[in-house]
Write an enzyme that holds these catalytic residues in place. Structure first.
Site, PDB file in Angstrom:
ATOM      1  N   GLU A   2       4.226  10.861  -5.460  1.00 49.82           N
ATOM      2  CA  GLU A   2       3.402   9.621  -6.202  1.00 49.82           C
ATOM      3  C   GLU A   2       2.001  10.098  -6.583  1.00 49.82           C
ATOM      4  O   GLU A   2       1.470  10.661  -5.579  1.00 49.82           O
ATOM      5  CB  GLU A   2       3.417   8.578  -5.523  1.00 49.82           C
TER       6      GLU A   2
ATOM      7  N   GLY B 243       0.847  -1.323   0.043  1.00 50.48           N
ATOM      8  CA  GLY B 243      -0.069  -0.069   0.000  1.00 50.48           C
ATOM      9  C   GLY B 243       1.064   1.159  -0.060  1.00 50.48           C
ATOM     10  O   GLY B 243       1.856   1.069  -0.347  1.00 50.48           O
TER      11      GLY B 243
ATOM     12  N   CYS C 255       1.602   0.127  -9.365  1.00 51.00           N
ATOM     13  CA  CYS C 255       2.968   0.643  -8.699  1.00 51.00           C
ATOM     14  C   CYS C 255       4.070   0.799  -9.506  1.00 51.00           C
ATOM     15  O   CYS C 255       4.995   1.542  -9.049  1.00 51.00           O
ATOM     16  CB  CYS C 255       3.004  -0.060  -7.168  1.00 51.00           C
TER      17      CYS C 255
ATOM     18  N   GLU D 235       5.485  -3.357   0.837  1.00 54.42           N
ATOM     19  CA  GLU D 235       5.510  -2.944  -0.510  1.00 54.42           C
ATOM     20  C   GLU D 235       5.055  -1.741  -0.723  1.00 54.42           C
ATOM     21  O   GLU D 235       3.683  -1.766  -0.572  1.00 54.42           O
ATOM     22  CB  GLU D 235       4.969  -4.087  -1.559  1.00 54.42           C
TER      23      GLU D 235
ATOM     24  N   THR E 236       1.416   4.639   5.113  1.00 52.47           N
ATOM     25  CA  THR E 236       0.561   3.705   5.728  1.00 52.47           C
ATOM     26  C   THR E 236       1.687   2.568   6.197  1.00 52.47           C
ATOM     27  O   THR E 236       1.389   2.003   7.470  1.00 52.47           O
ATOM     28  CB  THR E 236      -0.427   2.872   4.969  1.00 52.47           C
TER      29      THR E 236
HETATM   30  P1  NAD Z   1      -3.297   2.467   1.441  1.00 49.84           P
HETATM   31  O1  NAD Z   1      -2.258   2.520   2.252  1.00 49.84           O
HETATM   32  O2  NAD Z   1      -4.290   3.472   1.739  1.00 49.84           O
HETATM   33  O3  NAD Z   1      -3.948   0.959   1.793  1.00 49.84           O
HETATM   34  C1  NAD Z   1      -3.667  -0.039   1.631  1.00 49.84           C
HETATM   35  C2  NAD Z   1      -4.198  -1.301   2.410  1.00 49.84           C
HETATM   36  O4  NAD Z   1      -3.753  -0.827   3.771  1.00 49.84           O
HETATM   37  C3  NAD Z   1      -5.837  -1.099   2.368  1.00 49.84           C
HETATM   38  O5  NAD Z   1      -6.109  -2.452   2.663  1.00 49.84           O
HETATM   39  C4  NAD Z   1      -6.132  -0.177   3.712  1.00 49.84           C
HETATM   40  O6  NAD Z   1      -7.193  -0.398   4.297  1.00 49.84           O
HETATM   41  C5  NAD Z   1      -5.157  -0.585   4.719  1.00 49.84           C
HETATM   42  N1  NAD Z   1      -4.825   0.479   5.690  1.00 49.84           N
HETATM   43  C6  NAD Z   1      -4.825   1.844   5.813  1.00 49.84           C
HETATM   44  N2  NAD Z   1      -4.316   2.283   6.830  1.00 49.84           N
HETATM   45  C7  NAD Z   1      -4.030   1.402   7.404  1.00 49.84           C
HETATM   46  C8  NAD Z   1      -3.425   1.365   8.751  1.00 49.84           C
HETATM   47  N3  NAD Z   1      -3.596   2.349   9.604  1.00 49.84           N
HETATM   48  N4  NAD Z   1      -2.949   0.041   9.543  1.00 49.84           N
HETATM   49  C9  NAD Z   1      -3.294  -1.186   8.708  1.00 49.84           C
HETATM   50  N5  NAD Z   1      -3.938  -1.219   7.344  1.00 49.84           N
HETATM   51  C10 NAD Z   1      -4.187  -0.132   6.957  1.00 49.84           C
HETATM   52  O7  NAD Z   1      -2.941   2.285  -0.073  1.00 49.84           O
HETATM   53  P2  NAD Z   1      -4.038   2.186  -1.096  1.00 49.84           P
HETATM   54  O8  NAD Z   1      -4.421   3.632  -1.395  1.00 49.84           O
HETATM   55  O9  NAD Z   1      -4.990   1.239  -1.090  1.00 49.84           O
HETATM   56  O10 NAD Z   1      -2.897   1.615  -2.327  1.00 49.84           O
HETATM   57  C11 NAD Z   1      -2.245   2.537  -3.202  1.00 49.84           C
HETATM   58  C12 NAD Z   1      -0.816   2.556  -2.618  1.00 49.84           C
HETATM   59  O11 NAD Z   1      -0.086   1.340  -2.930  1.00 49.84           O
HETATM   60  C13 NAD Z   1       0.304   3.639  -3.767  1.00 49.84           C
HETATM   61  O12 NAD Z   1       1.123   4.110  -2.995  1.00 49.84           O
HETATM   62  C14 NAD Z   1       0.888   2.586  -4.383  1.00 49.84           C
HETATM   63  O13 NAD Z   1       2.230   2.787  -5.121  1.00 49.84           O
HETATM   64  C15 NAD Z   1       0.971   1.271  -3.248  1.00 49.84           C
HETATM   65  N6  NAD Z   1       1.402  -0.046  -4.105  1.00 49.84           N
HETATM   66  C16 NAD Z   1       2.488  -0.678  -4.055  1.00 49.84           C
HETATM   67  C17 NAD Z   1       2.701  -1.664  -4.572  1.00 49.84           C
HETATM   68  C18 NAD Z   1       4.127  -2.549  -4.304  1.00 49.84           C
HETATM   69  O14 NAD Z   1       4.387  -3.597  -4.807  1.00 49.84           O
HETATM   70  N7  NAD Z   1       5.144  -1.696  -3.976  1.00 49.84           N
HETATM   71  C19 NAD Z   1       1.833  -2.603  -5.318  1.00 49.84           C
HETATM   72  C20 NAD Z   1       0.502  -1.925  -5.335  1.00 49.84           C
HETATM   73  C21 NAD Z   1       0.472  -0.473  -4.763  1.00 49.84           C
END
Ligand code: NAD
Length: 479
Positions: free
Chosen positions: A383, A225, A281, A247, A229
């Protein structure tokens, strides 16, 4: 209205709170299903179920575990149409993409880890006097938290190695895209997975994700994510000495040298910037082009981008669908405004799209290409994670490597050149977990996947993932 349930102990159950969140279809901007608004009480129930299942699952012969995983892979392939359409409605991506990429890859994840586990051997180190051998045991109950951009693809990328190694899982898909994880639970049941092995808790990150992160009986967290986070999770989990795989975000450079195959570079760069609405990503959103071919590249690149039709993701001719949420749509639009304020010129796109018919209120943005920005402005450092790419000219190899490395991120990079020595040299000098040379997003699941700097900690994929989800124990025997 389709109401999603949690999956705990092999059963579909309502959240303890009895509350639900609205789940929107991005292409229409309308609520089409309800997601459990779960909290720490649901996570507690899942942990109890997982602890009960752990001796059964971890004690099962590995061939049997593998068979169950292969069955899940087969079921996913069999139900490709249903899963692809669910993914598209939930996420906003074109249906052809869900069919060609997301769901086949989710099936492949189960197939890959279900077979890889059969080849996972531990090391032995012998001397004349002693024999060391290393046992690898599952961790126990682990947490897997995934994002919304590639919902089932990334959900399964985590849970498959966790399950293959004998762990029981508490998994949380994104609250924005819960549908395919919910549907997957049914397939796991049918495939003969014992109750409690995989538990799926839906809801908000701040409630469910946080509860998973801080639960004392969950000993490892695999998270994909946003970087912020990831930092929040690390702040809680690190002092508890949990194993962590993070990741995170990216701002990937795509470097076009003047000795590249221009036609291929322009076409693949257009795909690399805008596939999945730029919500991958690995998307190459900072395109650095050597000055001598800048105009030629720009012309070809823009001619490809101008053909990327935006519209109803269910229509076969649509290249770019809707952005996942109103909040994300607004964020991307705000970055286009920022780019203009920073002196950028919009070469194409930059506007909201309102397709006629059922999608007129959906969250669409034209594929947007901007030039005239410095490499270190906010637009080129932060980003955006949407259909926005910038073109930045450069003169020398040293200069472009410095510009590429100038962000906090370091996930993926692309290099276009026909000069072999230069390709290897630049790849070695880029601060990036992944470098593609003359290609993009070619994925061999055996390879280490992950980023450096603020793009993450640890690697997924191949044996790296199996190592993450197991604890090594060295046994030393006097001979
Ligand atoms: P996000 O961090 O908002 O959420 C990801 C997940 O974490 C969701 O299930 C969310 O509900 C959960 N979450 C949110 N707050 C949390 C907390 N305090 N504690 C635990 N879990 C929590 O990310 P997003 O908006 O869903 O995804 C987009 C991001 O993900 C972008 O920054 C993207 O680059 C990244 N991403 C990275 C990869 C990689 O492989 N490096 C792959 C895909 C996406």
């Amino acid at each position: 209205m389709n109401t999603i349930s949690n999956f705990i102990g092999g059963e579909f159950i309502k959240p303890v709170s009895g509350n639900y969140l609205d789940n929107y279809e991005p292409a229409t901007g309308e609520v089409y299903s309800l997601v459990p608004d779960s909290d720490e009480r649901d996570v507690e129930l899942a942990v109890i179920a997982a602890q009960k299942a752990f001796p059964i699952w971890s004690g099962m012969p590995v061939e049997k575990r593998s068979e169950i995983m292969l069955r899940i892979a087969d079921f996913l392939t069999l139900h490709l149409e249903r899963f692809a359409s669910a993914e598209t409605i939930d996420q906003g991506k074109p249906l052809w993409l869900s069919k060609a990429m997301d769901i086949p890859r989710a099936a492949q994840n189960f197939h890959f880890f279900g077979t890889e586990i059969l080849h996972f051997a531990s090391e032995a180190h012998a001397t004349n006097q002693h024999l060391n051998y290393t046992l690898r045991t599952p961790i126990g109950v682990v947490g897997c938290i995934s994002p919304w951009n590639l919902p089932l693809y990334l959900f399964s990328w985590k849970i498959a190695p966790a399950l293959a190694t004998g762990n029981c899982v508490i998994a949380k898909p994104s609250e924005l895209t819960p549908m395919t994880a919910y549907l997957l639970a049914e397939l796991c049941q049918k495939a003969g997975m014992p109750p409690g092995v995989l538990n799926i808790i839906h809801g908000l990150g701040a409630k469910v994700g946080a509860a998973i992160t801080k639960h004392t009986a969950i000993h490892a967290i695999s998270f994909t994510g946003g970087t912020k986070t990831g930092a929040d999770i690390a702040r809680t989990a690190a002092p508890m000495f949990k194993k962590l795989s993070l990741e995170l975000g990216g701002k990937n450079p795509n470097i076009i040298f003047d000795d590249c195959n221009l036609g291929e570079a322009a076409l693949t760069s257009a795909r690399a910037a805008f596939t999945n609405q730029g919500e991958i990503c690995l998307c190459g959103s900072r395109i650095f082009v050597q000055q001598s071919i800048y105009d030629a590249f720009k012309e070809q690149f823009l001619s490809h981008v101008s053909r990327f039709t935006v519209g109803d993701p269910l229509e076969p001719g649509t290249v770019q669908g809707a952005l996942v949420s109103k909040a994300h749509w607004e964020k991307v639009l705000s970055y286009i405004e920022l780019a203009k304020q920073e002196g950028g010129t919009v070469l194409c796109g930059g506007n909201v799209v309102n397709p006629e018919g059922r999608c007129e209120n959906g969250w669409f943005i034209e594929p947007t290409v901007i030039e005239g920005l410095s490499y270190d402005c906010r637009t080129n450092q932060e980003e955006i994670f949407g259909p926005v790419a910038t073109l930045v000219p450069f003169e020398t190899e040293e200069e472009v490597v410095a510009m590429a490395n100038s962000t906090n991120y370091g996930l993926a990079a692309v290099v276009w050149t026909e000069n072999l020595s230069k390709a290897h040299r630049v790849a070695a000098n880029l601060q990036s977990g992944i470098v593609w040379i003359n290609c993009w997003m070619v994925r061999d699941l055996r390879t280490p996947f992950g980023g450096v700097k603020h793009s993450g900690v640890g690697r997924e994929g191949g044996f790296e993932a199996l190592k993450f989800f197991t604890e090594p124990k060295n046994v030393c025997v006097k001979l």
